[in-house]
Design a protein around this motif. Structure first.
Motif, PDB file in Angstrom:
ATOM      1  N   ARG A   2       0.853  -1.187   0.000  1.00  0.00           N
ATOM      2  CA  ARG A   2       0.000   0.000   0.000  1.00  0.00           C
ATOM      3  C   ARG A   2       0.892   1.241   0.000  1.00  0.00           C
ATOM      4  O   ARG A   2       1.875   1.319   0.747  1.00  0.00           O
ATOM      5  N   LEU A   3       0.525   2.191  -0.837  1.00  0.00           N
ATOM      6  CA  LEU A   3       1.310   3.418  -0.992  1.00  0.00           C
ATOM      7  C   LEU A   3       0.456   4.605  -0.580  1.00  0.00           C
ATOM      8  O   LEU A   3      -0.682   4.754  -1.042  1.00  0.00           O
ATOM      9  N   GLY A  26       1.027  -6.071   6.321  1.00  0.00           N
ATOM     10  CA  GLY A  26       1.583  -5.887   4.990  1.00  0.00           C
ATOM     11  C   GLY A  26       2.399  -4.617   4.888  1.00  0.00           C
ATOM     12  O   GLY A  26       2.261  -3.690   5.692  1.00  0.00           O
ATOM     13  N   PRO A  27       3.251  -4.541   3.884  1.00  0.00           N
ATOM     14  CA  PRO A  27       4.157  -3.393   3.747  1.00  0.00           C
ATOM     15  C   PRO A  27       3.438  -2.124   3.314  1.00  0.00           C
ATOM     16  O   PRO A  27       2.452  -2.164   2.567  1.00  0.00           O
ATOM     17  N   ALA A 173       1.645   3.236  14.214  1.00  0.00           N
ATOM     18  CA  ALA A 173       2.617   2.542  15.057  1.00  0.00           C
ATOM     19  C   ALA A 173       3.780   2.065  14.191  1.00  0.00           C
ATOM     20  O   ALA A 173       3.658   1.964  12.966  1.00  0.00           O
ATOM     21  N   PRO A 174       4.919   1.772  14.798  1.00  0.00           N
ATOM     22  CA  PRO A 174       6.049   1.221  14.026  1.00  0.00           C
ATOM     23  C   PRO A 174       5.627  -0.038  13.271  1.00  0.00           C
ATOM     24  O   PRO A 174       4.875  -0.864  13.780  1.00  0.00           O
ATOM     25  N   ARG A 175       6.134  -0.152  12.059  1.00  0.00           N
ATOM     26  CA  ARG A 175       5.769  -1.279  11.205  1.00  0.00           C
ATOM     27  C   ARG A 175       6.961  -2.164  10.863  1.00  0.00           C
ATOM     28  O   ARG A 175       6.884  -3.026   9.990  1.00  0.00           O
ATOM     29  N   GLY A 176       8.055  -1.947  11.531  1.00  0.00           N
ATOM     30  CA  GLY A 176       9.237  -2.761  11.267  1.00  0.00           C
ATOM     31  C   GLY A 176      10.473  -2.074  11.802  1.00  0.00           C
ATOM     32  O   GLY A 176      10.392  -1.097  12.564  1.00  0.00           O
TER      33      GLY A 176
END
Length: 473
Positions: A2-3, A26-27, A173-176
């Motif tokens: 998703r962008l 997902g990214p 939130a942090p995603r990675g």
């Protein structure tokens, strides 16, 4: 993948496009598009470009810390954006694009073209309301039309807000793992054709700075705002307009903070805080108008009949106004302040706009463009709305013969001449009793370092009224 495509919504908190892009697993990646040629065509001030790019840099670092990469694309004009976005989506494997709705006509056309191109490669586009408290089209008359006068719009807006409320979206939130971020100043291709990227130190970027300014205003000035907001020598305004224009803070955050500060949402002028809330509603009004009346983005007047007014295009008179050489101290101080700082107090914007259109009879479009080319808070909806209001061509219930007297405006709102003496250095030593009409005093002193008034206001006022009355014949 998703962008999220960031535009005039350069913030983590209360960003619907970012919030929904980050929903689920997902990214997620982010995007900002630099369009120097288009920005110049839209008269975007260099100071505003630097401010915006400094915030992009700040936001890129913050997103990287959350594990969200911010991609930068450079396309010279909006016409190149669909192909560039298509290539990026193909490269990243994007299946969904999220962005907050644009309100200007060129931007809307660009977004429609992007939707069409991405649909061909099975990328779904989601356009959300991130620019207004209530989305354009929500506040309409009983017959389903846009309000053409502000006061009934304000009442209907407050009623709709009471019925619907609003949500403040949390920052993601942090995603990675944190990612590296290369500052913009280290990317040679970014500043090519843009000039110096170093932002003005008077305008620090960042959501923390925007919230700090908001909180200081709410704690120290909002209760007296109705009494102090018109005096440029007093720090009586929030000075949040650059942060709202760049989307570093949202109007919903402002309304929520006001409610929290007061313990209620003011509903009328009798309640403290209402005057400032009403200014936020003015902002909403002009943005709703821009969406629902696209010709406002095309240099057309709100009142079609005023297109036939015999405006002047006198380049010498216009240059004198731009440079602060009119011979009217409050006008000259305001214009010199704008040229030096990229900002102007709202009362002064009304005074100088009235002077250009009603005293010099110069077309409001010239003033509108000049403001956009200088203001750090340049915003098409507010700028166009304000200029047309002052020119008598816009959404305003008052008759066209409301014309500001620049001398009495100065006497009323800068009574001791503090603001004037700050910016018109030729008058720095003049006594307060003469500061608004300095020419006799200067003549007695044998001085010719400040220009004589370029027009007689009383005569110019009559001519302005005649211009408008000619439309009735």
């Amino acid at each position: 993948m998703r962008l999220v495509w960031l535009r005039n919504d350069l913030r983590l908190a209360d960003n619907p496009a970012l919030r929904y892009a980050c929903a689920g697993d997902g990214p997620v990646a982010a995007l900002f598009i630099i369009s120097p040629t288009q920005w110049r065509q839209h008269k975007m001030a260099p100071i505003r470009q630097r401010f915006m790019l400094a915030q992009v840099d700040e936001l890129g670092r913050e997103l990287a810390a959350l594990g969200i990469p911010l991609h930068l694309l450079r396309v010279e004009t909006f016409a190149e954006a669909p192909a560039a976005l298509s290539d990026l989506c193909r490269e990243l494997g994007v299946t969904q694009l999220y962005a907050n709705q644009a309100i200007e006509i060129d931007e809307q056309r660009r977004d429609h073209a992007v939707s069409a191109v991405l649909a061909e490669q099975a990328v779904s586009c989601h356009w959300l309301n991130g620019c207004c408290v209530l989305p354009p089209g929500r506040v309409l008359t009983g017959s389903g039309e846009m309000f053409k006068v502000f006061t009934p719009f304000s009442r209907a807006w407050l009623k709709a807000l009471d019925e619907e409320g609003f949500v403040i979206h949390r920052a993601p939130a942090p995603r990675g793992e944190p990612l590296p971020w290369q500052p913009l100043v280290e990317r040679a291709w970014v500043d090519e054709g843009l000039g110096e990227l170093t932002p003005d130190p008077r305008w620090p970027v960042g959501e923390v700075e925007a919230l700090r300014r908001l909180n200081i205003f709410l704690e120290q000035a909002v209760l007296d705002y109705g009494e102090t907001r018109d005096f440029p020598a007093i720090a009586g305004t929030s000075v949040l307009s650059p942060y709202l224009a760049a989307g570093i803070i949202s109007p919903r955050q402002c309304v929520a903070a006001l409610q929290q500060r007061l313990g209620y949402r003011p509903q009328s002028k009798a309640q403290p805080g209402f005057v400032w809330l009403n200014e936020l509603i003015w902002r909403e009004f002009y943005r709703h108008l821009l969406v629902l009346i696209p010709t406002l983005s095309m240099n057309r007047p709100f009142k079609p009949e005023t297109a036939d007014l015999p405006w002047s295009w006198d380049p010498d008179a216009f240059a004198a106004w731009c440079e602060g050489r009119t011979g009217y101290p409050i006008v000259d101080a305001a214009m010199r302040c704008l040229n030096a700082t990229g900002w102007m107090h709202n009362r002064l914007r009304m005074i100088v706009a009235s002077f250009l259109t009603k005293d010099l009879h110069i077309h409001w479009r010239l003033g509108e463009d000049y403001f956009m080319s200088r203001l750090i808070d340049g915003d098409l909806a507010a700028n166009n709305g304000g200029w047309q209001w002052a020119a008598g061509t816009g959404a305003d219930a008052a008759p066209y013969f409301r014309i500001f007297n620049p001398t009495t405006q100065g006497q009323r709102f800068d009574p001791q001449g503090e603001f004037i003496r700050t910016w018109v250095t030729e008058l720095a030593d003049i006594p307060a009793a003469y500061v608004h009409q300095p020419h006799d005093w200067l003549r007695l002193k044998g001085r010719r370092d400040y220009p004589a008034p370029m027009v007689d206001h009383a005569v110019a006022r009559v001519r302005a009224i005649e211009m408008f009355r000619s439309l009735e014949k």
